[in-house]
Write a protein that holds these residues in place. Sequence first.
Motif, short mmCIF file in Angstrom:
data_model
loop_
_atom_site.label_atom_id
_atom_site.label_comp_id
_atom_site.label_asym_id
_atom_site.label_seq_id
_atom_site.Cartn_x
_atom_site.Cartn_y
_atom_site.Cartn_z
N GLU A 58 -4.63 2.18 12.77
CA GLU A 58 -3.89 0.98 12.39
C GLU A 58 -2.79 1.34 11.41
O GLU A 58 -2.81 2.41 10.78
CB GLU A 58 -4.83 -0.06 11.77
CG GLU A 58 -5.92 -0.54 12.71
CD GLU A 58 -6.89 -1.49 12.02
OE1 GLU A 58 -6.94 -1.45 10.77
OE2 GLU A 58 -7.55 -2.25 12.72
N ALA A 59 -1.84 0.43 11.24
CA ALA A 59 -0.76 0.60 10.25
C ALA A 59 -0.35 -0.78 9.75
O ALA A 59 -0.46 -1.78 10.46
CB ALA A 59 0.43 1.32 10.87
N VAL A 60 0.11 -0.85 8.48
CA VAL A 60 0.49 -2.13 7.89
C VAL A 60 1.47 -1.87 6.75
O VAL A 60 1.50 -0.77 6.17
CB VAL A 60 -0.77 -2.87 7.36
CG1 VAL A 60 -1.37 -2.16 6.17
CG2 VAL A 60 -0.45 -4.32 7.03
N TYR A 61 2.29 -2.86 6.48
CA TYR A 61 3.13 -2.80 5.28
C TYR A 61 2.32 -3.35 4.12
O TYR A 61 1.95 -4.53 4.11
CB TYR A 61 4.39 -3.64 5.46
CG TYR A 61 5.54 -2.88 6.10
CD1 TYR A 61 5.89 -1.62 5.65
CD2 TYR A 61 6.27 -3.46 7.13
CE1 TYR A 61 6.94 -0.93 6.23
CE2 TYR A 61 7.33 -2.78 7.72
CZ TYR A 61 7.65 -1.51 7.26
OH TYR A 61 8.68 -0.83 7.83
N LYS A 83 4.49 1.61 3.63
CA LYS A 83 3.85 1.70 4.95
C LYS A 83 2.56 2.49 4.83
O LYS A 83 2.58 3.63 4.33
CB LYS A 83 4.79 2.36 5.96
CG LYS A 83 4.20 2.45 7.35
CD LYS A 83 5.24 2.90 8.37
CE LYS A 83 5.74 4.29 8.08
NZ LYS A 83 6.71 4.76 9.07
N VAL A 84 1.48 1.90 5.26
CA VAL A 84 0.17 2.53 5.15
C VAL A 84 -0.44 2.65 6.54
O VAL A 84 -0.51 1.67 7.29
CB VAL A 84 -0.77 1.72 4.24
CG1 VAL A 84 -2.14 2.38 4.17
CG2 VAL A 84 -0.18 1.58 2.86
N ARG A 85 -0.84 3.85 6.89
CA ARG A 85 -1.50 4.09 8.18
C ARG A 85 -2.94 4.49 7.92
O ARG A 85 -3.21 5.32 7.04
CB ARG A 85 -0.77 5.18 8.96
CG ARG A 85 0.65 4.76 9.38
CD ARG A 85 1.40 5.90 10.05
NE ARG A 85 1.61 7.01 9.12
CZ ARG A 85 1.10 8.21 9.29
NH1 ARG A 85 0.39 8.48 10.37
NH2 ARG A 85 1.32 9.16 8.41
N THR A 86 -3.83 3.88 8.65
CA THR A 86 -5.26 4.13 8.46
C THR A 86 -5.92 4.42 9.81
O THR A 86 -5.36 4.12 10.87
CB THR A 86 -5.97 2.94 7.80
OG1 THR A 86 -5.81 1.79 8.65
CG2 THR A 86 -5.38 2.64 6.44
#
Length: 580
Positions: A58-61, A83-86
Motif C-alpha cells: 500500500e501507499a498513502v500521503y 509519501k509512505v509506502r507500506t
Amino acid sequence: MSVEQVGRVLGSQHSSTSAFRVVLDDDDFLQLDDLVVVRTQVPKAGEVRTYGVVTEAEAVYEGASYESDTHRIAELGIMPAAKVRTAQVQVTRVDPEVWVSPDPGETVERAVGDERAKALYVDEMGRPLAVGIGRDELPVHVDLDFFDGRKGGHMSISGISGVATKTSFALFFLRMLSAREHTAIVGEGASNMRVLVFNVKGEDLLWLDRPNTRFDDEAREGWAALGVEPAPFPSVAFWAPPKRRSGDVIVPDTGGRLDGIEVFSWTPREFIDDDLLQFCFTDANDAKNQIPFIRERVQTQLKRFAVNVAGRPGAVVLRDPSQTPGGRWGAQEVAAGPGEPLVEDLPSLVTALAVFLEPDDGSEPDPAWTGRVMPSTVSAFMRRLHAAASRLGHLVRSGETRRLHRGGATVTVVAIQSLHEQAQRFVVGALLAETFREKEETGQRLPLSVIVLDELNKYAPREGTGPLKDMLIDIAQRGRSLGVLLVGAQQTASRVASEVLENAAIRVSGRLDAAEAERAEYGWMLPSTRARARLLKPGTMVISQPAIPVPLVVTFPFPPWATRKEEVDEAAGPDPFEGL
C-alpha cells in the motif's frame, strides 16, 4: 552474507506473531510474494528471526486529510506531506520458536540465500521438489514426503476451465516428479514409477512425446531455473478404446493421431472375473430402488454360471454349474449348445441375462438371480443394462486379450474423450479397480502408482453414492499407504466428495470463480490470496502444503511438449531416414 534492508517494522500499528506491517525505505520496494526476515532481540531468549511473505502493498500521503489534498501535494506543492509506502507481511516462520512479535522499528531485510530457504522451510524438507518459480525467479519447493505417502498423499487442483491450466500444472508436476535430474530427490520411488493419465476431453494429451513448436528461449530459462532439461516426456504409452462399427478391423477411436496408439478392451471372461458389471451402474440414480442389490446378485451368479467356450477365446456361455461335477466350472471349456446364447460382447451378455431376468414366456424372474425383489426393480435393472450395452458395448468383445498394459512406459495416457459419459466412468472405474487391486495384492507402497484424473467432480461427486465414487474415496483414504496417489483436478472443489478433498495433502488452485473462491473448501487460502485467485493468469497457481503454514503463489514454465496437434514440431521429430 549480504544484508539488504528494505524498511522497518511499522510502529504505529500493533505487530503480532501472525502478521506485521513494514514501512519501506524511500529507495527500495517490496512486492507481493517477496520474502522478508526481521531479527528481534528478545530478553533472556536472544535473537529471534521472524520470516514472512508479503501479501499486500500500500501507499498513502501522510498528512493528507481530504481526497482533494492529493492535488495540493502532488501537483501544486502547497501542502506539506510525505509519501509512505507500506507492505503487509504474513509470518511464515519464527526461528527459534519463541513466539513473540517483531519489535516496532526493527530492520526488515529481504530474505535471500539461506534466509530464503528458512522462510520457505526448505531446510526442514526431507526431499524438496521444485514445483514452480517464485516472484524472485527462484524455485519454490514442496516436501515430497507429503505427496508420495510417507507423511501424506494426493494432490487436488481446482480452477476455472481454460484459464486455470489445471491439467498443464498436473503434467508439469509429473514431469518434475519423473525428471532424471530429480532421481535422487524422489529416491527409491523413482524406479518403476507408473503414471496413469486419463485424457477426458479433446486430444490434448496425445502429444506428450512430441516437442512443442511454440517453446521459446523464455520458457527454456524457466526450466533452467528449475534445474530440469526441457524435453517431452521420454517414456509414454498411448491407449484408446476401439472405434465403433469398424468391423473386424480394430483401430483406436482417436481423430488427430493414430500411430503409436494401442487399443484396449475387455473380453466377456475378464468382464465377469473382474466384477466390471458394477461400473455399468455409476450414475447416482443407479443406487436407488435396490438396483445395487440385484447387481451384486447378478455378479455372483455370473461367476458361477460363466464357462469358457472352446475355440472362442474370451467368450463364455451361462450354464448351470450343477451340470458339472463339483459344482464349479473353473477353467473348463465347453462347446456352445444349439440355441444357447453365446456371450461374445456386452449386448450378447445382456441377451443371455434376459433368460434369467426377463423370460420370454412371461414367467417370473429366476429368484436365484434377483433375490425376489419386485419385478419393476428387475425391469429397471435391465433397462439400465440395455442402455449400458448401447453406450459402452464396444469395450467388451471376445478374442485375444487387449487389456491395458502399464508396464511398458512410465506414463500411460488413456484416451477416453470420444466415449459417452457412462462409458468414461466405466473405463475409469475398471482401470482404477485394477490398479488398486494390484497394489493391495502386493501390500507394498513401492513402486509408486500415480493417477491423474480431470473432471474429478464427475467421478466423485459430493452428492450420491456409487461404486466409482466409493473406489475414489477408498483410494483417497487408503491409497497413500499402498503407494496409489491421486492427482485430481476439478473446476469446483465444492462439488467433489469431501472425503477425497480432505485427504489431499497438497492443494493447488488456479483462477477461481468469485463465488467459488468464497466457499469453505478454500479455507486454506488467506483472504488476500482468495482475492488474487480471481485474477490469476494462466500459468500462475496457488499452492498449499503442510510443510508451510501459508499458501504460496508460483508460476510454472511453458511446456516443451505439444499440447495439441498444431503445436507439434515436426522438424524436431525423429529422422525418417535413420537406419537406412
